[in-house]
Design a protein around this motif. Structure first.
Motif, short mmCIF file in Angstrom:
data_model
loop_
_atom_site.label_atom_id
_atom_site.label_comp_id
_atom_site.label_asym_id
_atom_site.label_seq_id
_atom_site.Cartn_x
_atom_site.Cartn_y
_atom_site.Cartn_z
N PRO A 171 7.70 12.41 -6.93
CA PRO A 171 6.84 11.26 -7.24
C PRO A 171 6.06 10.89 -5.98
CG PRO A 171 9.01 10.46 -6.69
CD PRO A 171 9.07 11.97 -6.55
N PRO A 172 4.98 10.13 -6.11
CA PRO A 172 4.18 9.78 -4.93
C PRO A 172 4.86 8.77 -4.01
CG PRO A 172 3.30 8.74 -6.88
CD PRO A 172 4.36 9.67 -7.36
N ALA A 173 5.78 7.98 -4.54
CA ALA A 173 6.48 6.99 -3.73
C ALA A 173 7.67 6.46 -4.53
CB ALA A 173 5.55 5.84 -3.34
N CYS A 174 8.55 5.77 -3.85
CA CYS A 174 9.69 5.18 -4.53
C CYS A 174 9.21 4.11 -5.52
CB CYS A 174 10.64 4.53 -3.53
SG CYS A 174 11.45 5.70 -2.42
N ALA A 175 9.81 4.11 -6.70
CA ALA A 175 9.48 3.14 -7.75
C ALA A 175 8.06 3.29 -8.27
CB ALA A 175 9.73 1.71 -7.27
N VAL A 176 7.48 4.48 -8.10
CA VAL A 176 6.15 4.77 -8.62
C VAL A 176 6.27 5.97 -9.54
CG1 VAL A 176 3.75 5.38 -8.11
CG2 VAL A 176 5.04 3.89 -6.55
N ALA A 177 5.90 5.80 -10.79
CA ALA A 177 6.05 6.88 -11.76
C ALA A 177 5.12 8.03 -11.46
CB ALA A 177 5.78 6.35 -13.16
N GLU A 178 5.61 9.24 -11.62
CA GLU A 178 4.76 10.41 -11.43
C GLU A 178 3.97 10.68 -12.72
OE1 GLU A 178 7.02 14.30 -11.80
OE2 GLU A 178 8.60 12.95 -11.12
N PRO A 179 2.85 11.38 -12.60
CA PRO A 179 2.00 11.61 -13.78
C PRO A 179 2.49 12.72 -14.70
CG PRO A 179 1.00 12.62 -11.86
CD PRO A 179 2.21 11.88 -11.36
N ASN A 206 -1.77 14.06 2.98
CA ASN A 206 -2.81 14.96 2.48
C ASN A 206 -3.85 15.27 3.55
OD1 ASN A 206 -2.11 15.61 -0.21
ND2 ASN A 206 -2.74 13.60 -0.92
N LEU A 207 -4.25 14.25 4.30
CA LEU A 207 -5.26 14.46 5.35
C LEU A 207 -4.71 15.36 6.44
CD1 LEU A 207 -6.79 10.87 5.71
CD2 LEU A 207 -7.85 12.89 4.67
N GLY A 208 -3.46 15.14 6.84
CA GLY A 208 -2.86 15.94 7.90
C GLY A 208 -2.71 17.40 7.50
N LEU A 209 -2.19 17.63 6.31
CA LEU A 209 -2.01 19.00 5.83
C LEU A 209 -3.37 19.69 5.64
CD1 LEU A 209 0.87 18.53 3.21
CD2 LEU A 209 1.03 19.47 5.52
N ALA A 210 -4.33 18.96 5.09
CA ALA A 210 -5.66 19.53 4.86
C ALA A 210 -6.33 19.91 6.18
CB ALA A 210 -6.54 18.55 4.08
N ARG A 263 0.84 -1.20 0.00
CA ARG A 263 0.00 0.00 0.00
C ARG A 263 0.88 1.25 0.00
NH1 ARG A 263 -4.83 -1.43 4.40
NH2 ARG A 263 -5.63 -3.27 3.31
N TRP A 264 1.58 1.47 -1.11
CA TRP A 264 2.52 2.57 -1.22
C TRP A 264 1.82 3.92 -1.15
CZ3 TRP A 264 1.25 5.70 -5.18
CH2 TRP A 264 0.51 5.16 -6.23
N TRP A 265 0.53 3.95 -1.40
CA TRP A 265 -0.21 5.21 -1.46
C TRP A 265 -0.69 5.67 -0.08
CZ3 TRP A 265 -4.79 3.58 0.56
CH2 TRP A 265 -5.12 2.24 0.36
N MET A 266 -0.57 4.84 0.96
CA MET A 266 -1.05 5.22 2.27
C MET A 266 -0.32 6.44 2.86
SD MET A 266 -3.73 3.70 3.23
CE MET A 266 -3.71 4.17 4.96
N PRO A 267 1.01 6.51 2.83
CA PRO A 267 1.68 7.71 3.34
C PRO A 267 1.21 8.98 2.65
CG PRO A 267 3.27 5.95 3.04
CD PRO A 267 2.00 5.49 2.41
N THR A 268 0.94 8.89 1.35
CA THR A 268 0.45 10.05 0.61
C THR A 268 -0.92 10.48 1.11
OG1 THR A 268 1.67 9.42 -1.38
CG2 THR A 268 -0.21 10.89 -1.67
N ARG A 290 5.29 15.23 -2.94
CA ARG A 290 4.94 13.82 -3.11
C ARG A 290 3.44 13.57 -2.97
NH1 ARG A 290 9.66 10.28 0.00
NH2 ARG A 290 11.41 11.01 -1.28
N SER A 291 2.80 14.23 -2.02
CA SER A 291 1.40 13.92 -1.76
C SER A 291 0.43 14.68 -2.66
CB SER A 291 1.07 14.20 -0.29
OG SER A 291 1.31 15.57 0.00
N VAL A 292 0.66 15.99 -2.79
CA VAL A 292 -0.27 16.82 -3.57
C VAL A 292 0.11 16.83 -5.05
CG1 VAL A 292 -1.23 19.13 -3.84
CG2 VAL A 292 -0.71 18.26 -1.56
#
Length: 273
Positions: free
Chosen positions: A129-137, A39-43, A30-35, A123-125
């Motif tokens: 990139p959103p995580a290591c070994a995950v391509a950014e859009p 986001n929730l914390g900053l928001a 679940r590489w997307w959980m830290p993101t 990374r989050s917004v």
């Protein structure tokens, strides 16, 4: 067969050097959980701080001189009597200008340009990139060389202003030890003091502060005092991320407690005075 060279981008996820696979990543965790949590914390902080900054009331407790950091300094003639520690320089403000309009913009810029927060919201917004070994859009990358991200390089100057504001918050916390009987100590004092200590931890552990104390030195042996300061700040610097998050929470807790006492929802728990 690979796509024509003309259709490829020079950088980013479409770079010719990247493995040509259809998946965004081969990670199965679940590489997307830290993101999501970032986001929730900053928001949560942005929403709360924005509402309270424009609330316009319940920010000062006259009996115990509690002043929330979100309203310091309060320099308008509309400020509650006693809350203007630096005097009243301007008249009534329209609703869309916060009472602490002198400090809040600089504190916001100080945090926005902070090295850790850049990493967090890039990374989050921005997903870069959103995580290591995950391509950014994004297909291209220019770094912090163009507007608006080139403004990030002004972080060192916002540090000096944040240092002055932290000193002001320290004065506010010390001033709050006054009560109608003289010296006083209540739960609000403990909260204000703890918040200031944490704010000092965040401010002093800043990368810019580390550079101010030990940067541009070629021989540490010739500057033992600066070397000692640099060494101590370097130790704090390893905790800069923790201070960054803890102070977001301590600011909200401090403001919320002052708001409850100032509005009469609760009474301050007093130990002395």
């Amino acid at each position: 067969m690979s796509a024509p060279t003309a259709d490829r981008r020079a950088t980013g996820v479409f770079s010719p050097s990247r493995a040509q696979i259809p998946q965004r990543t081969l990670r199965t965790d679940r590489w997307w959980m830290p993101t999501v949590w970032t986001n929730l914390g900053l928001a949560a902080f942005v929403i709360y701080a924005t509402i309270r900054a424009f609330w316009g009331s319940a920010y000062y407790v006259p009996d115990y001189h509690y002043l929330t950091p979100f309203y310091s300094p309060c320099i308008s003639t509309a400020c509650v009597p006693g809350s203007s520690h630096l005097g009243q320089w301007v008249g009534d403000l329209p609703w869309f200008i916060p009472m602490a309009f002198i400090s809040l913009p600089f504190l916001l810029l100080f945090r926005l340009t902070c090295y850790y927060y850049r990493k967090a919201y890039y990374r989050s917004v921005w997903q870069s990139p959103p995580a290591c070994a995950v391509a950014e859009p994004h297909s291209t990358y220019t770094g912090e060389t163009r507007l608006p991200l080139i403004i990030q390089n002004s972080h060192r100057y916002f540090f000096y202003v944040a240092l002055a504001i932290t000193l002001l918050n320290t004065y506010d916390a010390l001033n709050a030890f006054r009560s109608p009987e003289g010296f006083g100590l209540g739960l609000g004092n403990l909260i204000l003091t703890a918040n200031v200590i944490l704010l000092w931890g965040y401010t002093v552990s800043c990368h810019s502060c580390r550079h101010v104390t030990g940067g541009r030195l070629k021989h540490f042996s010739k500057h033992p005092v600066r070397y000692w300061l640099w060494t101590q700040i370097s130790k704090l610097n390893t905790r800069h991320m923790q201070f960054a998050w803890i102070t977001l929470g301590s600011l909200m807790v401090t403001d919320f407690y002052v708001m409850l006492v100032a509005s009469g929802a609760i009474t301050d728990l007093r130990f002395i005075g």
